[in-house]
Structures are given as structure tokens and as C-alpha cells.
Design a protein around this motif. Structure first.
Motif, PDB file in Angstrom:
ATOM      1  N   GLU A 179      -1.037   9.512  -4.124  1.00  0.00           N
ATOM      2  CA  GLU A 179      -0.648   8.842  -2.799  1.00  0.00           C
ATOM      3  C   GLU A 179       0.322   9.956  -2.305  1.00  0.00           C
ATOM      4  O   GLU A 179       0.893  10.209  -1.239  1.00  0.00           O
ATOM      5  N   ARG A 180       1.177  10.927  -3.866  1.00  0.00           N
ATOM      6  CA  ARG A 180       2.082  11.344  -2.850  1.00  0.00           C
ATOM      7  C   ARG A 180       3.683  10.858  -1.986  1.00  0.00           C
ATOM      8  O   ARG A 180       4.208  11.291  -1.153  1.00  0.00           O
ATOM      9  N   ALA A 181       3.498  10.008  -2.544  1.00  0.00           N
ATOM     10  CA  ALA A 181       4.830   9.196  -1.700  1.00  0.00           C
ATOM     11  C   ALA A 181       6.184   9.449  -1.652  1.00  0.00           C
ATOM     12  O   ALA A 181       7.312   9.088  -1.362  1.00  0.00           O
ATOM     13  N   LEU A 182       6.018   9.869  -3.360  1.00  0.00           N
ATOM     14  CA  LEU A 182       7.932  10.216  -4.017  1.00  0.00           C
ATOM     15  C   LEU A 182       7.325  11.678  -4.466  1.00  0.00           C
ATOM     16  O   LEU A 182       6.177  12.544  -4.881  1.00  0.00           O
ATOM     17  N   THR A 183       8.561  12.426  -4.296  1.00  0.00           N
ATOM     18  CA  THR A 183       8.417  14.334  -5.255  1.00  0.00           C
ATOM     19  C   THR A 183       8.604  14.278  -6.489  1.00  0.00           C
ATOM     20  O   THR A 183       9.138  13.016  -7.449  1.00  0.00           O
ATOM     21  N   PRO A 184       7.676  14.982  -7.261  1.00  0.00           N
ATOM     22  CA  PRO A 184       7.852  14.667  -8.975  1.00  0.00           C
ATOM     23  C   PRO A 184       9.277  13.854  -9.445  1.00  0.00           C
ATOM     24  O   PRO A 184       9.480  13.161 -10.360  1.00  0.00           O
ATOM     25  N   GLU A 185      10.063  14.914  -8.895  1.00  0.00           N
ATOM     26  CA  GLU A 185      11.489  14.834  -8.929  1.00  0.00           C
ATOM     27  C   GLU A 185      11.859  13.451  -8.573  1.00  0.00           C
ATOM     28  O   GLU A 185      12.651  12.705 -10.122  1.00  0.00           O
TER      29      GLU A 185
ATOM     30  N   ARG B  36      10.375   1.005  -3.791  1.00  0.00           N
ATOM     31  CA  ARG B  36       9.832  -0.416  -2.982  1.00  0.00           C
ATOM     32  C   ARG B  36       8.992   0.759  -1.348  1.00  0.00           C
ATOM     33  O   ARG B  36       7.723   0.118  -0.650  1.00  0.00           O
ATOM     34  N   LYS B  37       9.663   1.749  -0.894  1.00  0.00           N
ATOM     35  CA  LYS B  37       8.950   2.258   0.150  1.00  0.00           C
ATOM     36  C   LYS B  37       7.654   3.263   0.304  1.00  0.00           C
ATOM     37  O   LYS B  37       7.215   3.330   0.957  1.00  0.00           O
ATOM     38  N   ALA B  38       8.176   3.495  -1.143  1.00  0.00           N
ATOM     39  CA  ALA B  38       6.852   4.593  -1.134  1.00  0.00           C
ATOM     40  C   ALA B  38       5.643   3.509  -2.321  1.00  0.00           C
ATOM     41  O   ALA B  38       4.710   3.650  -2.556  1.00  0.00           O
TER      42      ALA B  38
END
Ligand code: HEM
Length: 402
Positions: A213-219, A89-91
Motif C-alpha cells: 500500500e506504500r502508505a508510510l515511508t519505511p522510516e 490510522r491515516k495509513a
């Protein structure tokens, strides 16, 4: 920290999916228990109280991951493993999950019907007795989830092994963590596979968006996609297994479904209510001192919600131990309640309806052993039969088109 009371019952009480544990029947609506990890918690079993806990802001899921909170099974590796959806959601990517599980565009009806027909054919090809859990339920759930996620079906054996280990309670923490790291690393590798941007499925779409968008790290994204795969695969395979176990003992229901397949929705709802499938419980932490069912719950205490017990609460479901597909309404809480209500409910209902009608089409199905001899996988968060061995009337049965 207060000493644990050694006389408290240890939850969960049973690994069987064919009946509600005696302790859960008699404990309505709330009692003190010890968790798998040895910490004290409140177990909530009444339907009204379960809905109150799941809908309220006074009981939070995210805090279950906090250091110092009571532990249900093992401490978590990363917070997004517990409360994955808020991260999406945040991302700004939660809409992708919602759309995918609402429209089911990756799972057209014709494809689902073909998968279910093939699973029935493979079941028949095994000869009698045949294990419905392995040859039908696991296969349907596994292929559905691979297609939804956009994962290669050829990887299903290892995905299943990782998911099964993740759902096993009372394993050493290192084993659980190592197992999850393998699944997460596998999903991360998928992010760089050839042709990802054009591929169908949830994983390619989320990975492509996140690359831009790079909102989350891949991990983090790999953790979240791992949660969706494991939640979907295990819950679906377990429910189909427990529900099939019940269905093959109800010849009159199978006969009706053969003649009137359009009545299946009532059976799906009642099987969702009647099947005992939650091996442990939905955990929450009290965020303030609260009165619940006449007990004082203190800030920081753990609440374990048994949706199974709530679905058998006689105050909400008259004659709860009677199978009644005509219950209207049937407000079971199989998919939870409130802000974390299961986004996979529509998919589960669709697949289950097609699967139950297809099984009925096999003719006079019945269990190959007395019900009490069916074994259940021990220590499993989603209660699952080891096998559902069945016989059918006509050994040369052919599969009807569904
Ligand atoms: C019979 C099958 C299923 C059952 C019984 C079930 C049950 C549940 C329940 C009770 C919750 C709420 C957990 C909580 O409140 O802590 C939940 C959440 C969730 N389920 Fe399901 N589920 C099923 C199928 C599926 C499928 C097929 C998928 C995915 C395709 C899925 C994905 C999820 C996800 C991602 C969440 C987390 C939602 C959130 O945190 O907001 N489930 N499920």
C-alpha cells in the motif's frame, strides 16, 4: 519567552516505585513545575483533572512535538515517535494493532504459560537469592514482546539495550537520537528479511501491507514499530518488577493466590493502581486558554499528567495507601484515559495474572533485603527496580504447572 522561575520544583520528584513522592501527595490537584529539559509546565495530579486533560480535545499530544512547545526531556527526532497511532490510522493500518492486541492470536495462552513457567524455572535455577527483575520480569516481558512483534528472540539483548537507553531521562540529545536511529535501522532491516510475508507477528504483517500500500515511508513504519516495542517491553517489565516487589512483601496475598488463583484479577487491578511506575509524566499542550482546577492554563502551555498521583487521589480512592484487591470499582488510570488509552492493557492484564499466580506457586517468597535497600534505576521514565532479590522457603522448590 518568559524567564523560568528558579524557585519552582523540578519534576519528577522521585525514582522510587515503592511509594508516591511526598510532593505528589501534597500537591493535589495541580502545580507549576520545571521539566527535565528546564521548561515550565503544569503538573496535574488529581484523578478528575487527569481524566479531564486526557479525554479533552483542549489538550493535545501531537503538539508536544511542535517547534516552540515546551520540552519535557529532549526534542523529538520525528513526530510519529510521539503520536504513533494516528500515523497508522491515516495509513489504514491501525486495525492491525487493535486486532493483534485484542485477540492476542500471536500469544496463545499455552505459549504464555510455558514462557512464564520457564522463567520461574530459570529463576529457581539461579539459586537464592535470585533477582526477579532480571530473571523473571525482563525475560517474560522481552519474550512476549518479541513474539507479538515477530522479532527474533536472539536479538533481545540488543533490543533491551536500545529500549533501556530510550527510556533514560536527562541524556544528551545526541545520545538519545543516535540510540533511536540504531533501533530504527535494525527494524528497517527486518523489513527485507527472508520469508517475511509468511512470518507471524505484527512487524511482518504491517511491513507486508505497507509494501503493497506504500502508505508510510519505511522510516515512519520503523519508528512506529519501535515505539510499540519500547512501550510494550519497558512498561510491562517495569510493572512486573514493581508489582513483584510489592507481592513478595504480602505473604497473605501469595498464600491466597496459591489456594484461589481465580481471585488474581482483583490483585492485578490493585497492583496496577498501587504500583508507582511512571517515572516522568504524560505530556500534553493546551490548544486554547482553559480553566483547570481553578488555574488559568494558556494556549501553548505544557501539561504533565501524573497517573501515579491520580491513582492515589483520596477523593477517588478511599485509603489510597492501603492495598485492597477488593476495590470495586477500581477506576485507576494506569493505562491512561480517552483517545490514547493504552492498546496493550488487555495483554498486560493477561500476562500479569499468569505471572503473579506462577510466582505465588513458588511458595513462601520474600525479599532478601529490607525494602528500603532495594535500589531503583535512576532517571528512568518507567520506574524499575535495579533488582528484586528474593528468597523462598524451600531451596529445592520445583515449579508447579500453572
Ligand atoms: C503495565 C504496562 C503498561 C502501562 C502502564 C502502559 C501505559 C500506557 C499509557 C498511560 C498510555 C497512554 C499514553 C498517553 O496518553 O500519552 C499508553 C499508550 C500506549 N501503550 Fe501502553 N502501557 C503498558 C503496556 C503496554 C503494552 C504491553 C503495549 C504493547 C504491546 C503498549 C503499547 C502502547 C501504545 C502503542 C500506546 C500508544 C497509544 C496511542 O497513542 O493511541 N502498552 N500505555
Amino acid at each position: 519567552m518568559a524567564a523560568i522561575n528558579p524557585t519552582l520544583p523540578r519534576y519528577p520528584f522521585s525514582t522510587r516505585g515503592d511509594r508516591l513522592a511526598e510532593e505528589l501527595r501534597s500537591a493535589c490537584p495541580m502545580l507549576r513545575v520545571v521539566t527535565n529539559a528546564g521548561d515550565e509546565a503544569w503538573l496535574v495530579t488529581g484523578h478528575a483533572e487527569v481524566r479531564q486533560v486526557l479525554s479533552g480535545t483542549r489538550f493535545a499530544r501531537a503538539q508536544v512535538a511542535d517547534e516552540g512547545s515546551p520540552v519535557q526531556d529532549v526534542a523529538l527526532l520525528a513526530p510519529e515517535l510521539l503520536d504513533a497511532m494516528p500515523y497508522l490510522r491515516k495509513a489504514g493500518m491501525y486495525d492491525e494493532i487493535q486486532r493483534s492486541l485484542h485477540d492476542l492470536a500471536d500469544l496463545p495462552d499455552s505459549w504464555l504459560r510455558a514462557v512464564i513457567r520457564q522463567a520461574v524455572e530459570e529463576t529457581v535455577a539461579q539459586g537464592m537469592p535470585c533477582d526477579l527483575q532480571r530473571h523473571f520480569c525482563d525475560r517474560v516481558a522481552g519474550r512476549t514482546m518479541c513474539r507479538l512483534m515477530g522479532l527474533p528472540e536472539s536479538d533481545l539483548p540488543r533490543l533491551k539495550a536500545w529500549a533501556d537507553t530510550d527510556l533514560t531521562m536527562r541524556l544528551p540529545q545526541e545520545t538519545v537520537h543516535r540510540n533511536w536511529e540504531r533501533l530504527r535501522d535494525y527494524i528497517r532491516e527486518q523489513f527485507s528479511r527472508d520469508g517475511l510475508a509468511e512470518a507471524p507477528g505484527l512487524l511482518p504483517r504491517l511491513a507486508t501491507r505497507n509494501r503493497e500500500e506504500r502508505a508510510l515511508t519505511p522510516e515512519q513504519l520503523a519508528n512506529i514499530l519501535g515505539v510499540v516495542f519500547v512501550a510494550g517491553y519497558e512498561d510491562l517489565a517495569s510493572f512486573l518488577g514493581v508489582a513483584s516487589f510489592h507481592l513478595v512483601q504480602m505473604p497473605q496475598v501469595l498464600e491466597r493466590l496459591r489456594g484461589e488463583p481465580e481471585t488474581v484479577d482483583g490483585d492485578v487491578e490493585e497492583l496496577l493502581r498501587y504500583s508507582v511506575v511512571l517515572g516522568n509524566a504524560l505530556a500534553r499542550i493546551a490548544t486554547e486558554d482553559t480553566d483547570l482546577a481553578g488555574h488559568k492554563v494558556r494556549t501553548g502551555e505544557m501539561i504533565l499528567v501524573s497517573t501515579d498521583a491520580a491513582n492515589f487521589d483520596a477523593a477517588r480512592f478511599p485509603e489510597p495507601h492501603t492495598y485492597d484487591p477488593g476495590r470495586r470499582p477500581n477506576p485507576h488510570v494506569r493505562f491512561g484515559h480517552g483517545p490514547n488509552y493504552c492498546p496493550g492493557a488487555r495483554l498486560t492484564r493477561r500476562v500479569s495474572a499468569l505471572a503473579f499466580v506462577a510466582l505465588a506457586g513458588l511458595g513462601e517468597l520474600r525479599l532478601a533485603v529490607p525494602p528500603r535497600e532495594v535500589e531503583w534505576i535512576p532517571d528512568r521514565m518507567a520506574i524499575t527496580p535495579v533488582a528484586v532479590p528474593v528468597l523462598w522457603a524451600d531451596p529445592s522448590a520445583t515449579v508447579r504447572p500453572s
